[in-house]
Structures are given as structure tokens and as C-alpha cells.
Design a protein around this motif. Structure first.
Motif, short mmCIF file in Angstrom:
data_model
loop_
_atom_site.label_atom_id
_atom_site.label_comp_id
_atom_site.label_asym_id
_atom_site.label_seq_id
_atom_site.Cartn_x
_atom_site.Cartn_y
_atom_site.Cartn_z
N ALA B 294 8.36 30.23 -118.40
CA ALA B 294 8.33 30.22 -119.86
C ALA B 294 7.01 29.62 -120.37
CB ALA B 294 9.51 29.43 -120.41
N GLY B 295 6.52 28.58 -119.70
CA GLY B 295 5.27 27.94 -120.10
C GLY B 295 4.10 28.91 -120.06
N LYS B 296 4.08 29.73 -119.02
CA LYS B 296 3.00 30.71 -118.88
C LYS B 296 3.03 31.71 -120.04
CE LYS B 296 1.19 34.15 -115.65
NZ LYS B 296 1.28 34.71 -114.28
N ILE B 297 4.22 32.22 -120.35
CA ILE B 297 4.35 33.19 -121.44
C ILE B 297 3.98 32.52 -122.77
CG2 ILE B 297 5.92 34.74 -122.69
CD1 ILE B 297 7.69 34.78 -120.13
N CYS B 298 4.54 31.33 -122.97
CA CYS B 298 4.34 30.58 -124.22
C CYS B 298 2.85 30.34 -124.48
CB CYS B 298 5.10 29.26 -124.11
SG CYS B 298 4.92 28.18 -125.52
N GLY B 299 2.13 29.85 -123.46
CA GLY B 299 0.71 29.55 -123.61
C GLY B 299 -0.11 30.80 -123.90
N ARG B 300 0.19 31.87 -123.18
CA ARG B 300 -0.55 33.12 -123.37
C ARG B 300 -0.34 33.66 -124.79
NH1 ARG B 300 1.42 37.74 -122.79
NH2 ARG B 300 2.98 37.26 -121.21
N VAL B 301 0.92 33.69 -125.24
CA VAL B 301 1.21 34.22 -126.57
C VAL B 301 0.56 33.33 -127.65
CG1 VAL B 301 3.05 34.68 -128.25
CG2 VAL B 301 3.32 35.39 -125.86
N ALA B 302 0.57 32.02 -127.43
CA ALA B 302 -0.06 31.10 -128.40
C ALA B 302 -1.54 31.45 -128.56
CB ALA B 302 0.11 29.65 -127.95
N ALA B 303 -2.23 31.65 -127.43
CA ALA B 303 -3.66 31.98 -127.48
C ALA B 303 -3.88 33.31 -128.19
CB ALA B 303 -4.24 32.01 -126.07
N GLU B 304 -3.03 34.28 -127.89
CA GLU B 304 -3.17 35.61 -128.53
C GLU B 304 -2.97 35.51 -130.04
OE1 GLU B 304 -1.50 38.00 -124.59
OE2 GLU B 304 -0.34 38.07 -126.46
N ALA B 305 -1.99 34.70 -130.44
CA ALA B 305 -1.70 34.54 -131.87
C ALA B 305 -2.87 33.88 -132.59
CB ALA B 305 -0.43 33.72 -132.05
N ILE B 306 -3.49 32.87 -131.92
CA ILE B 306 -4.66 32.20 -132.49
C ILE B 306 -5.79 33.23 -132.67
CG2 ILE B 306 -6.49 30.50 -132.02
CD1 ILE B 306 -3.92 29.06 -132.63
N ARG B 307 -5.99 34.03 -131.64
CA ARG B 307 -7.06 35.05 -131.68
C ARG B 307 -6.84 36.03 -132.83
NH1 ARG B 307 -7.38 35.97 -125.79
NH2 ARG B 307 -6.08 37.78 -126.15
N ASP B 308 -5.56 36.38 -133.03
CA ASP B 308 -5.23 37.34 -134.11
C ASP B 308 -5.25 36.69 -135.49
OD1 ASP B 308 -4.75 39.00 -132.04
OD2 ASP B 308 -2.58 39.13 -132.30
N GLY B 309 -5.32 35.35 -135.52
CA GLY B 309 -5.28 34.66 -136.81
C GLY B 309 -3.92 34.74 -137.49
N ASP B 310 -2.89 34.90 -136.67
CA ASP B 310 -1.53 35.00 -137.23
C ASP B 310 -0.58 34.16 -136.37
OD1 ASP B 310 0.97 35.63 -138.16
OD2 ASP B 310 0.87 37.77 -137.68
N VAL B 311 -0.18 32.98 -136.90
CA VAL B 311 0.71 32.10 -136.13
C VAL B 311 2.09 32.05 -136.78
CG1 VAL B 311 -1.18 30.72 -135.19
CG2 VAL B 311 -0.09 30.02 -137.33
N SER B 312 2.43 33.10 -137.49
CA SER B 312 3.73 33.16 -138.15
C SER B 312 4.85 33.23 -137.12
CB SER B 312 3.81 34.38 -139.06
OG SER B 312 3.79 35.55 -138.26
N LYS B 313 6.03 32.91 -137.56
CA LYS B 313 7.22 33.00 -136.71
C LYS B 313 7.35 34.41 -136.12
CE LYS B 313 12.22 32.61 -137.03
NZ LYS B 313 13.35 32.20 -137.86
N LYS B 314 7.06 35.38 -136.95
CA LYS B 314 7.19 36.78 -136.53
C LYS B 314 6.24 37.09 -135.37
CE LYS B 314 7.29 41.35 -138.55
NZ LYS B 314 6.59 42.15 -139.53
N ARG B 315 5.02 36.58 -135.46
CA ARG B 315 4.04 36.82 -134.40
C ARG B 315 4.43 36.07 -133.13
NH1 ARG B 315 1.72 38.00 -130.82
NH2 ARG B 315 -0.48 38.43 -130.39
N LEU B 316 4.85 34.81 -133.30
CA LEU B 316 5.20 33.98 -132.14
C LEU B 316 6.49 34.43 -131.46
CD1 LEU B 316 4.25 30.42 -133.48
CD2 LEU B 316 2.84 32.03 -132.18
N ALA B 317 7.28 35.23 -132.20
CA ALA B 317 8.54 35.73 -131.63
C ALA B 317 8.30 36.60 -130.41
CB ALA B 317 9.32 36.51 -132.69
N GLN B 318 7.04 37.02 -130.23
CA GLN B 318 6.71 37.78 -129.01
C GLN B 318 7.02 36.96 -127.75
OE1 GLN B 318 2.57 39.01 -128.69
NE2 GLN B 318 2.90 39.36 -126.49
N TYR B 319 6.81 35.64 -127.86
CA TYR B 319 7.13 34.74 -126.74
C TYR B 319 8.63 34.78 -126.43
CZ TYR B 319 8.69 30.07 -125.11
OH TYR B 319 9.35 29.03 -124.51
N ALA B 320 9.45 34.67 -127.50
CA ALA B 320 10.90 34.70 -127.31
C ALA B 320 11.31 36.03 -126.66
CB ALA B 320 11.61 34.50 -128.64
N LYS B 321 10.70 37.09 -127.16
CA LYS B 321 11.04 38.42 -126.66
C LYS B 321 10.69 38.55 -125.17
CE LYS B 321 10.01 43.07 -128.12
NZ LYS B 321 9.12 43.85 -129.00
#
Lengths: 63, 390
Positions: B294-321
Motif C-alpha cells: 500500500a505504501g508503494k502505491i500511496c507514494g507513487r499516486v501522491a507524486a503523480e497528483a503533485i505533478r498534475d497539480g491536483d490533490v483533490s480527494k477525487k484525484r487521490l482516490a486512484q490510490y484507494a482504487k
């Protein structure tokens, strides 16, 4: 007033009680466990779950 | 320590260090905060991990391994023993060294690590999480970040502060105590599991060898059975009856959420991982492998969200998915199986053990164990078959 008391030295700072507290009135700092008496509803779930028997409900009159 | 980062990770256990590392590898500026003086101490864990789970994220290092495990022995309430042999099944780790190395690997990836850093609240801006408040070296500081990752364990407060429901029910909370002891006479490559209402109601006792006659001996009791007799009293009795010669080196208490994954593990600018998200295996309580995954997925998605400039719940939900795709479904099935297994009486467990003990050793598999245990509950049997067969 009744309250939950922590038996200092017995508490292992493990956080199990914090995990089950339904009103989020317990906080684990790096050195101690704190209970916010204003928010505590005296449900005693923390007393029940404590693995090492470090918490007890204290009758205010006897403290 | 600056005033602003892309990502702040609270808690430097395996989930936090792994999330921090992968966020940094994805290009984010990351700060990892640990409240204790040193990463890896104290160890609140039986330290067992499967080979496959570990390798899914890391190549095992020799220095992490206290013992290599190639068999599990299940002990029924009446003492009947059933052995399951698996070549290279897993390891008992030195978590002190393992956790420290994970934090070091995060640091190598560019993460700033701070210990004795106690996070005591979140910063808010326009109704969104904007960072943390941290006590560090006597100073109370506000540090801003676009994403706060709560890897703060069973007592998680980051999630609660962010408005997520992180409470573990009494039923799902396993209250555990463990000693590390020497002079424990067990086979060096076998993990032992003891079941029964007298041993550990709604849980089990474990003996995990760590080499040189040292072992982790502990047990967990479900919150359903909490009351006058505490886990520590069960453990004293277990030690006196089964390992009277054991000489105790350390002891530790802790809680394990043997629960379904939290319904919501992300919010705007917030992600939860590891025990904080209830990602431990609900049957075994083992949480290291799932924390890494989970940590690996979480960290990767966090970095991607930062890159996209979108840290909304909707964007971060990719980690949950992605978590649910990788492990979540299995996790939920494990939870249903746990509910079935924990309903079994001591007589059921004894009968299961007797049936299994008559089988040739090579035919005893974990699938067989669950199938035999649950043979009177066809619905659960179907669930088990789905997990282990297809």
C-alpha cells in the motif's frame, strides 16, 4: 466527578485505546497518554481493551 | 526542516517510509516525521512476513532476517498439532534493523527524515488540509504541504483530524501483548500458532523463533472478549504452562486492527496507509507486507497528483482504487473468513485438527485447513476456494 485514570508506569503507550475511542478524546504524545476529560463519555471501551490493565474508571468521590 | 514541502508523511514505520520513498522517487519534495527518538524502536510486532509479500516490494537483505521459516505448526485447544510445510515460506525479521533501513532508503531517495517530531494537529486553509503542526526540539512549528500522508498506526489521528472515520470497533481490535524471550526450546525454522478459548479467545498465541533460542511469544485477544482477564494475564499463563524456562528480554503491548480496510482512506490533500488505513491481514494480523504494498502505491499516486497539480480527494482516490485492485478484494475475503473461523468453538477446532492430523503431511495445505474447519459452512467454503484456488 468520575473519570478514567491512567496507571503511570503500567501504560505501554501502545495506542490500542486511542484506536477504539469513539469520541477521539485520547492522545498519545511521544512520552505519555492524555485523556481530554471534557470530551470523555466514560464508555470504558479503553479500560476494556487495554492489553495490560493500565486504565481504570475512578469514582470521583474516592479520588 | 523547511516551512513547505509537497508531501509530509506522519509515521516512519514500513508504510510511512515506503510511501515517502516512492513519493520522492516520483519527484516530490517529501518530509517524513517520526514521533519516537529512533526509527524502528520500540518494536510492536511479531515480526513475521511472507517471502512473496516482502519480495513484491523489496529484495530481502540478509541483515533483516532473524530466521527463515519453512513451516507453520497449528496447535489445537486439546494440543493436537498440525504442520504445514512450505519451502521458503517467509521470515521472522529484525524490525529494528528493517524499519531503520526503510527510512534510510527513503533518505537516499531524497526524503528529509526527522525523529522526535510529534505531529499534534493539521493546518487548514479554505477548508482544506494544508500541512501539519509539529513539535520538534522544543519548537512548535507549522509546516505546509499539499498532501499529508497519515501512516500513524493503530492510534491514527491524522485521519480523524481530516474528518475520516478511523475508529476500530471493539470486535475487530485485537489487544496484543508479546515478550521476546531467550531459552525458548522450539524448532528454529517453524512458526507456531496456538488456538483456543483458554489460550487467546477470539485470537491466537504465537511463537516466532528469532535464532539462538530467542523467540517472540505473544497473543492477541479480540475486543469481544475483553474484560477482567487481560491479554497480559493470558500471556503469563501461556508462558508458565508451555515455556516455563523462557527468560524474558523485553515485553511490549499493542493493538492490531483485524478489520476491513477503512471505507475512506483519502480526503482532499490526505491519504492514510498501513494500520492507520486498516490494511493488515484480518486473519493473521500480519501487516508488514500490506504496508509495503500500500505504501508503494500511496507514494507513487501522491507524486503523480503533485505533478498534475491536483490533490483533490477525487484525484487521490486512484490510490484507494489501486489498493483495492492489488490487495483490497483479497483483504475483504480474508475478513469474511476470519468472521467464520472465529465463530468456531474449541470442539470444532479440535475436530478439525484431528481430521487434518490423519492426512499425509504433503496434503496439508492452508486451503485444506480452512476447508476442513469450515466444512459445515458451505458459503464460507466458497469464499475460501475463491481466495486460494482462483
Amino acid at each position: 466527578m468520575n473519570r478514567i485514570v491512567i496507571r503511570e508506569g503500567v501504560c505501554d503507550l501502545c495506542g490500542t485505546c486511542v484506536g477504539v475511542c469513539p469520541v477521539d478524546c485520547m492522545e498519545l504524545t511521544e512520552t505519555r497518554l492524555q485523556i481530554d476529560a471534557d470530551r470523555c463519555i466514560l464508555c470504558e471501551m479503553c479500560v476494556e481493551i487495554c492489553p495490560v490493565d493500565a486504565l481504570e474508571l475512578c469514582d470521583g468521590r474516592s479520588v | 526542516m523547511d516551512d513547505r514541502y509537497d508531501v509530509i508523511v506522519v509515521g516512519a514505520g514500513p508504510a510511512g517510509s515506503t510511501a515517502a520513498r516512492f513519493a520522492a522517487l516520483g519527484g516530490a519534495r517529501v518530509l517524513l516525521l517520526e514521533k519516537d527518538r529512533e526509527v524502528g524502536i520500540p518494536v510492536r510486532c511479531a515480526e513475521g512476513i511472507g517471502d512473496e509479500g516482502l519480495r513484491s516490494v523489496l529484495e530481502p537483505r540478509e541483515r533483516w532476517i532473524a530466521a527463515r521459516i519453512d513451516a507453520a505448526e497449528l496447535v489445537a485447544p486439546d494440543g493436537t498439532r498440525v504442520r504445514l510445510s512450505y519451502p521458503s515460506a517467509g521470515y521472522v525479521l529484525h524490525r529494528k534493523i528493517f524499519d531503520y533501513d526503510l527510512a534510510q532508503m527513503a533518505a537516499e531517495a531524497g526524503v528529509e527524515v526527522r525523529t522526535k517530531a510529534y505531529v499534534h494537529g493539521l493546518l487548514w486553509e479554505d477548508g482544506r488540509v494544508a500541512g501539519v503542526r509539529v513539535l520538534h526540539l522544543g519548537e512548535d512549528r507549522a509546516i505546509r504541504a499539499q498532501i499529508v500522508i497519515g501512516a500513524d498506526g493503530v492510534e491514527s489521528r491524522v485521519g480523524r483530524w481530516a474528518g475520516l472515520n478511523t475508529v476500530t470497533s471493539m470486535h475487530d481490535m485485537e489487544a496484543c501483548v508479546q515478550v521476546t524471550a531467550s531459552r525458548v526450546e522450539v524448532e528454529p525454522n517453524v512458526c507456531y500458532f496456538y488456538f483456543g478459548k483458554e489460550v487467546a479467545p477470539g485470537g491466537y498465541a504465537w511463537v516466532f523463533p528469532k535464532g539462538d533460542g530467542v523467540a517472540n511469544i505473544g497473543l492477541g485477544v479480540s475486543g469481544d472478549y475483553s474484560g477482567r482477564k487481560k491479554p497480559i494475564a493470558y500471556l503469563r499463563q501461556f508462558l508458565a504452562e508451555r515455556f516455563p524456562k523462557a527468560s524474558i528480554l523485553t515485553w511490549v503491548a499493542g493493538g492490531v486492527p483485524c478489520a476491513p480496510t477503512l471505507k475512506e482512506i483519502v480526503a482532499d490533500g490526505v491519504m492514510l496507509v498501513g494500520d492507520a488505513a486498516h490494511q493488515a491481514n484480518p486473519i493473521s494480523g500480519g501487516g508488514i507486507a500490506t504496508a509495503l504494498i500500500a505504501g508503494k502505491i500511496c507514494g507513487r499516486v501522491a507524486a503523480e497528483a503533485i505533478r498534475d497539480g491536483d490533490v483533490s480527494k477525487k484525484r487521490l482516490a486512484q490510490y484507494a482504487k489501486e489498493w483495492h485492485k492489488a490487495e483490497g478484494k483479497t483483504h475483504e475475503r480474508f475478513y469474511r473468513i476470519k468472521e467464520g473461523v472465529y465463530r468456531l468453538s474449541d470442539e470444532d477446532l479440535n475436530r478439525t485438527a484431528h481430521m487434518l492430523a490423519q492426512l499425509p503431511p504433503e496434503e496439508i495445505t492452508i486451503t485444506r485447513v480452512f476447508r476442513t474447519a469450515l466444512f459445515r459452512e458451505p458459503r464460507l467454503l466458497l469464499e475460501v476456494a475463491k481466495v486460494f484456488v482462483g
